[in-house]
Scaffold this active site. Sequence first.
Site, PDB file in Angstrom:
ATOM      1  N   SER A 151      37.455 -17.055  94.801  1.00 31.93           N
ATOM      2  CA  SER A 151      36.478 -17.736  93.948  1.00 31.93           C
ATOM      3  C   SER A 151      36.067 -16.826  92.796  1.00 31.93           C
ATOM      4  O   SER A 151      36.343 -15.625  92.798  1.00 31.93           O
ATOM      5  CB  SER A 151      35.241 -18.097  94.766  1.00 31.93           C
ATOM      6  OG  SER A 151      34.500 -16.923  95.041  1.00 31.93           O
ATOM      7  N   LYS A 152      35.394 -17.438  91.845  1.00 26.14           N
ATOM      8  CA  LYS A 152      34.922 -16.668  90.696  1.00 26.14           C
ATOM      9  C   LYS A 152      33.964 -15.568  91.159  1.00 26.14           C
ATOM     10  O   LYS A 152      33.933 -14.481  90.598  1.00 26.14           O
ATOM     11  CB  LYS A 152      34.221 -17.634  89.737  1.00 26.14           C
ATOM     12  CG  LYS A 152      33.606 -16.936  88.539  1.00 26.14           C
ATOM     13  CD  LYS A 152      33.378 -17.907  87.417  1.00 26.14           C
ATOM     14  CE  LYS A 152      32.235 -17.518  86.511  1.00 26.14           C
ATOM     15  NZ  LYS A 152      32.066 -16.111  86.214  1.00 26.14           N
ATOM     16  N   ARG A 153      33.209 -15.877  92.211  1.00 26.20           N
ATOM     17  CA  ARG A 153      32.260 -14.885  92.705  1.00 26.20           C
ATOM     18  C   ARG A 153      32.970 -13.602  93.175  1.00 26.20           C
ATOM     19  O   ARG A 153      32.468 -12.503  92.989  1.00 26.20           O
ATOM     20  CB  ARG A 153      31.412 -15.476  93.831  1.00 26.20           C
ATOM     21  CG  ARG A 153      30.025 -14.900  93.807  1.00 26.20           C
ATOM     22  CD  ARG A 153      28.996 -15.678  94.631  1.00 26.20           C
ATOM     23  NE  ARG A 153      29.179 -17.105  94.670  1.00 26.20           N
ATOM     24  CZ  ARG A 153      29.236 -17.816  95.807  1.00 26.20           C
ATOM     25  NH1 ARG A 153      29.164 -17.214  96.970  1.00 26.20           N
ATOM     26  NH2 ARG A 153      29.360 -19.129  95.754  1.00 26.20           N
TER      27      ARG A 153
END
Length: 509
Positions: free
Chosen positions: A261-263
């Site tokens: 994910s972007k996180r």
Amino acid sequence: MERKVRVRFAPSPTGPLHIGGVRTALYNYLFARKHGGDMILRIEDTDSRRFVPGAEEYINDSLSWLGIGIDEGVKEGGAYGPYKQSERRDIYRKYTRQLLDDGKAYIAFDTPEELEAARQEIPNFQYDASTRGRMRNSLAMDPEEVKRLMDEGAQYVVRIKIEPDQEVVVNDLIRGEVKVNSNILDDKVLYKSTDDLPTYHLANIVDDHLMEVSHVIRGEEWLPSAPLHVLLYRALGWEDTMPQFVHLPLLLKPVGNGKLSKRDGDKLGFPVFPLEWHDPKSGEVSSGYREKGYLPEAVVNFLALLGWNPGDDSEVMDMPTLIDKFSFDHCSKSGAKFDFKKGIWFNHEYLMAAPDSELAELFRPILEEKGISGYSDDYIARAIGMVKGRANLIPDLWDQGDFFFIAPTQYAEKDVKKRWSAQTPAIMEELIGVLEGIEDMSSANAEKIVLDWIASKGYHLGNVMNAFRLAVVGACRGPHMFDITELMPREEVVKRIRRAIETIPAPAE
Ligand code: GLU
């Protein structure tokens, strides 16, 4: 007869293209090129609520930066256009009509509230053969009532009519045969009268068929939709020309479990987008591989190996080599961990192999940003050539080679302590004289003359050379000293030594 290979990358312009989407585009491209086929870029923009301005341009820019060539698309044109789904409404209308006429689909009037009520009432509600009889649709209602509502212009959707208890087989090149029972599928919406547009499922199937797509290569997240797609091909009478499915393994977090994910990128400091993205609504900026100083060839090479291997232990492979070796036989079913450190390693390899003149082009903006000008392409390229061995990303070239462009204003304390003695200023004065007397400043010649002088005076070689380096570079780091002085103008070298003599406080004897 073997079918001509035609593949499509079919992103929805709902935001920046994620790195997983880039990998999908790349595999489509490699497969197409390997088999002398066509690569289509189709923009799937039927969900107007999720449209994001700039996303389509971002897709184009990303693919072109990476060298993923498109044969047919919105920009490229082609014989099967238009390549943007919002421009193909008439086509979808026609096939929606066909499905209705053939009894493969039906009209439903249920409002969102009615659907919600059914969900509350029936556990695990699914709109299917077991429930559709109690809902408001053309299969359950009086035909007169249906006609009246249609004449009145009531909003409706068209749903596929899935027959219960059928075996649906999805044939996947990576996963083999995936079988499901049609009872687990619901009568998905194919078309919505509110915006006169099909949903993803119908538009996707119609276009793949009309564009004569031979292989549907896409991310694993689409596998659950594949049985429905098989049934749609059947319902439309296109089973014989159904494309071969290929669902690519997921990209997984670098550490831990689950989807990348972007996180993860934010936390560990790597981009999950090819190019920097400026969110038009929130103004948020997400970092991109290009702006972080990666080379496109390195990104391509790194992504190619996330889920595929060449069957031997080759790692560094340029695009032609990847095309040559690519096959789905060596694609894994299981997800691929996004080892971003490997991406950095690849970038170093590609930096080492890239011509310094090309790197100079990429480095120039960094100089400009720092307000540095006046250096020739050749000077920049040669400076880069000396320091790139210690660089992974383009900005590292600055960290390693800044002294080629700006004189030190500080001197590393630890090195001063160790190398700058009370005698050093006088020796450095002498060194200036020696350097000024050298006719040919080429590295080997200057080295010989300076070392001979040090030996003849009986000076300590390490101390003199390190003090010299401290004056020119600002610390005891950097490439071979005489390579530096071969490139740097002699007046500049002398100026730096003078400044060091003047500014480094002499230690007490
Ligand atoms: N429009 C879908 C997407 O955004 C395409 C999925 C497919 O390739 O069938 O990825």
